[in-house]
Every structure is written in structure tokens, then in C-alpha cells.
Write a protein that holds these residues in place. Structure first.
Motif, PDB file in Angstrom:
ATOM      1  N   GLU A  98      48.041   8.307 118.145  1.00 41.12           N
ATOM      2  CA  GLU A  98      47.347   8.918 119.289  1.00 41.12           C
ATOM      3  C   GLU A  98      48.212  10.083 119.773  1.00 41.12           C
ATOM      4  N   VAL A  99      47.946  11.275 119.225  1.00 43.60           N
ATOM      5  CA  VAL A  99      48.832  12.420 119.493  1.00 43.60           C
ATOM      6  C   VAL A  99      48.164  13.504 120.336  1.00 43.60           C
ATOM      7  N   GLY A 100      46.936  13.250 120.805  1.00 43.21           N
ATOM      8  CA  GLY A 100      46.200  14.279 121.533  1.00 43.21           C
ATOM      9  C   GLY A 100      45.156  14.892 120.621  1.00 43.21           C
ATOM     10  N   ALA A 101      44.311  15.765 121.196  1.00 41.43           N
ATOM     11  CA  ALA A 101      43.245  16.376 120.401  1.00 41.43           C
ATOM     12  C   ALA A 101      43.031  17.816 120.834  1.00 41.43           C
ATOM     13  N   GLY A 102      42.312  18.568 120.006  1.00 39.63           N
ATOM     14  CA  GLY A 102      42.016  19.971 120.309  1.00 39.63           C
ATOM     15  C   GLY A 102      43.303  20.742 120.539  1.00 39.63           C
ATOM     16  N   GLY A 103      43.320  21.562 121.593  1.00 40.11           N
ATOM     17  CA  GLY A 103      44.518  22.341 121.915  1.00 40.11           C
ATOM     18  C   GLY A 103      45.683  21.465 122.336  1.00 40.11           C
ATOM     19  N   GLY A 104      45.390  20.223 122.691  1.00 39.23           N
ATOM     20  CA  GLY A 104      46.448  19.315 123.153  1.00 39.23           C
ATOM     21  C   GLY A 104      47.026  18.449 122.047  1.00 39.23           C
ATOM     22  N   GLU A 105      46.618  18.718 120.798  1.00 36.10           N
ATOM     23  CA  GLU A 105      47.111  17.895 119.683  1.00 36.10           C
ATOM     24  C   GLU A 105      48.622  18.054 119.524  1.00 36.10           C
ATOM     25  N   GLY A 106      49.305  16.934 119.446  1.00 35.20           N
ATOM     26  CA  GLY A 106      50.761  16.951 119.283  1.00 35.20           C
ATOM     27  C   GLY A 106      51.497  16.767 120.604  1.00 35.20           C
ATOM     28  N   TYR A 107      50.763  16.843 121.711  1.00 32.06           N
ATOM     29  CA  TYR A 107      51.406  16.776 123.027  1.00 32.06           C
ATOM     30  C   TYR A 107      51.367  15.381 123.655  1.00 32.06           C
TER      31      TYR A 107
END
Ligand SMILES: [Zn+2]
Length: 351
Positions: free
Chosen positions: A201-210
Motif C-alpha cells: 500500500e504505497v499510495g496511488a496516482g500522483g501520491g504513489e510512493g508517498y
């Protein structure tokens, strides 16, 4: 030595939950312990009152529908808003004061009066979602504070959540938002409420990895949790360079707390905050706001909070509590978890 503001009001006791584990005596007992501590006597902690969050600030995170639900239940004299979550007559106002504790903290930092603030509030917040109160939480205090920080012009907010339960509400609210990193060390969702918080669960869209999740197996010790903090979360914090660090400070990972199977000690909480403080000094001049989440053991939670405050004020502390032992196999499981999490996150960060 750094002065720490402690935000508290007796009004936080007016969220009446009867025999529920999330009860007013958590704060009463904590205040007793704090008022007898050296850092309080030496005036290193200063107790200040919160303000009430205004609805406009809360609506940046929650739906009008959720607020209406809490308000009308409170107006009727109270009841359950979720099977595990109680609303009493004054809970709506108390919830606004809890969120307002985080907002007051931001203002104190903005005015240059403090760099470190601890909000000793209830009800807790990190399970509350946009349109849903649950997990003892009515509205999401840390999320409302993070949104306000962004509104004040900050671009990078870092939330570290060390509660034993995954802060699913907070993660969901910011899942697609790169301006808020949410990093959590918690007991594996396969074995504990709210069942979320896997490493993927790493985030999605522009928030992926955050969004950073470290799900520890049951019986993990503070030493292992600290290893995760040092090897994964702190390097990411350094790379991200946040302008403010918010901490969802939950104390239910203590080995005496019956709501989780983690085996943290009071010293774990000192070490968590010490590491955050040491890193914050280099990334944002040490601006930290910690907001109380869970923690239900009335004997140990107050001392764990005291240890957090000692670390925030950069006071030394002597170890009093021995750490329970973990077997070699259990330790190995955590080592493997760290490797796996690093592999997933190395796509986004230099770790
Ligand atoms: Zn918790």
C-alpha cells in the motif's frame, strides 16, 4: 534543552464513553504522572489550552454528512456511531477541540513560540475517514492538522504513526497526495484491526510512493520497530525534507497493553521520538507536533507519554524497563520484512 508545549483542556474528559477502553481516565492518569515529573517541575513543559476547530477546517477532510451524523447523535444524548465507537452528549464539541489542539499547535509553531508540541487529546483520530467515524475515532485530528499546514502554505508534511494499529483513515485521506507522506509502523493487519497497512500500500496516482507501511508480526519488540524506523522511514524522511513533522502518537504497542500483541516498552517511545528529533533538526529545524492516538494501559501509557516528552525536550533518560525477549525465528521474520519493504519502496526512494 527544548521547551515543549502540552496542549490539554479538561473539556477533553467530556467525551463520555462509560466502560469503553478509550475513556477519560487515560488523560487524567497521564496528567497526574506528568505533573509529578521533573520536566514539568523544571518548567520545560508548558500546558496550554487548545482552540476549537471551525467546521470549515474540518470539512477540508470530512464530509458534511459525517459531521451532521455526529452532531445529531450528540444532540439526541448520544449513542454508537459505529459498533466500537461512542458519541456522547458533548462529543461533537470535544472532537472539535481535539482537532483544534493540532491547529493550535501549528499556530504556536508559526508564531515562533515553540518548535515542539504534544497534543494530549481525545477522542483519537487516525481511523476516521472522510465520511466515516470508526475505531474509537470521530474526526481525524492529524489529517485536519496536515490539511491546515498545507493551507498555510507548506508543501511537504510528513506524518509518522507509531500506534500499534494502522492509521487507515489518515492513509486513505492522503492516498493520492504527494504533499503528505504517511509512514506507519504497526502490527500486521493480518492479525489486528483495521486489517490494512501492507507493504504494497504505497499510495496511488500522483501520491504513489508517498505512503510507507511496515506491518510487524505479533510479538515484535521495540528494538525491531526501531530498526524499521532507522533503516526505512528515517532515510525517506531525510530525502523528502518535510517542512513539518506530525506524529500520530499511539501507545497501545506497549507489551502490557491488551489491544495489541506488540512488545514495546516505555523506552521504545523515548527512542522513537529521539530518532525523530535528531533527524528533524537537520530537515526542518526540529518542528514536531505529536498528537495522541491510542494507548489503553492506564499504568504504562502515562509513562510512555512522559518518555516521548522527555525525548521531545531533549532530556536524557535512564532505562527502567527490560525488553521482553523475541525468539531468533521471530527476529528473522522482521529482518525478512525489512528486506521486502525496502525492495518495494526502493522504486521511489534511495533506500
Ligand atoms: Zn491503536
Amino acid at each position: 534543552m527544548e521547551k515543549v508545549a502540552l496542549i490539554y483542556t479538561e473539556d477533553y474528559l467530556k467525551h463520555e464513553t462509560g466502560r469503553h477502553v478509550e475513556k477519560a481516565s487515560r488523560l487524567i492518569r497521564t496528567l497526574e504522572v506528568l505533573e509529578n515529573s521533573k520536566i514539568y517541575r523544571d518548567k520545560i513543559i508548558e500546558i496550554l489550552k487548545p482552540r476549537k476547530a471551525i467546521e470549515e477546517e474540518v470539512l477540508k477532510v470530512h464530509s458534511e454528512n459525517l459531521l451532521r451524523k455526529i452532531r445529531s447523535l450528540a444532540f439526541k444524548g448520544g449513542g454508537r456511531i459505529a459498533p466500537d465507537t461512542i458519541v456522547s452528549k458533548q462529543s461533537y464539541d470535544v472532537a472539535l477541540l481535539a482537532a483544534g489542539g493540532g491547529l493550535r499547535a501549528l499556530e504556536l509553531i508559526n508564531e515562533g513560540r515553540f518548535n515542539r508540541v504534544f497534543v494530549l487529546c481525545r477522542p483519537p483520530g487516525h481511523h476516521a475517514e472522510h465520511n466515516r467515524a470508526k475505531g474509537f475515532c470521530l474526526i481525524n485530528n492529524v489529517a485536519i492538522t496536515a490539511k491546515k499546514a498545507l493551507k498555510m502554505g507548506l508543501k511537504k508534511v510528513f506524518i509518522f504513526d507509531f500506534d500499534a494499529h494502522h492509521g487507515d483513515g489518515t492513509q486513505k485521506i492522503f492516498y493520492e497526495d504527494p504533499n503528505v507522506v504517511y509512514a506507519s509502523i504497526h502490527q500486521d493487519g493480518k492479525t489486528l484491526y483495521p486489517r490494512t497497512g501492507g507493504i504494497r500500500e504505497v499510495g496511488a496516482g500522483g501520491g504513489e510512493g508517498y505512503k510507507i507501511n511496515i506491518p510487524l508480526p505479533p510479538r515484535s519488540t521495540g528494538t525491531m520497530a526501531l530498526k524499521c524506523l532507522k533503516e526505512i522511514i528515517l532515510p525517506i524522511m531525510k530525502e523528502y525534507k518535510p517542512e513539518i513533522i506530525l506524529v500520530s502518537a499511539g501507545y497501545d504497542g506497549h507489551w502490557h497493553d491488551r489491544t495489541s500483541d506488540l512488545m514495546y516498552t516505555t523506552e521504545t517511545y523515548y527512542e522513537f521520538m529521539k530518532e525523530i528529533v535528531n533527524n528533524a533538526r537537520n530537515v526542518n529545524n526540529g518542528k514536531i507536533i505529536a498528537i495522541l492516538e491510542g494507548g489503553y494501559d492506564l499504568k504504562y501509557m502515562p509513562y510512555s507519554i512522559l518518555k516521548t516528552l522527555e525525548a521531545m525536550s531533549e532530556n536524557n533518560w535512564i532505562t527502567l524497563e527490560k525488553e521482553p525477549k523475541m525468539s531468533t525465528i521471530e527476529r528473522k521474520t522482521v529482518e525478512i520484512l525489512i528486506k521486502k519493504a525496502k525492495k518495494v519502496l526502493s522504486k521511489y526512494w534511495n533506500i
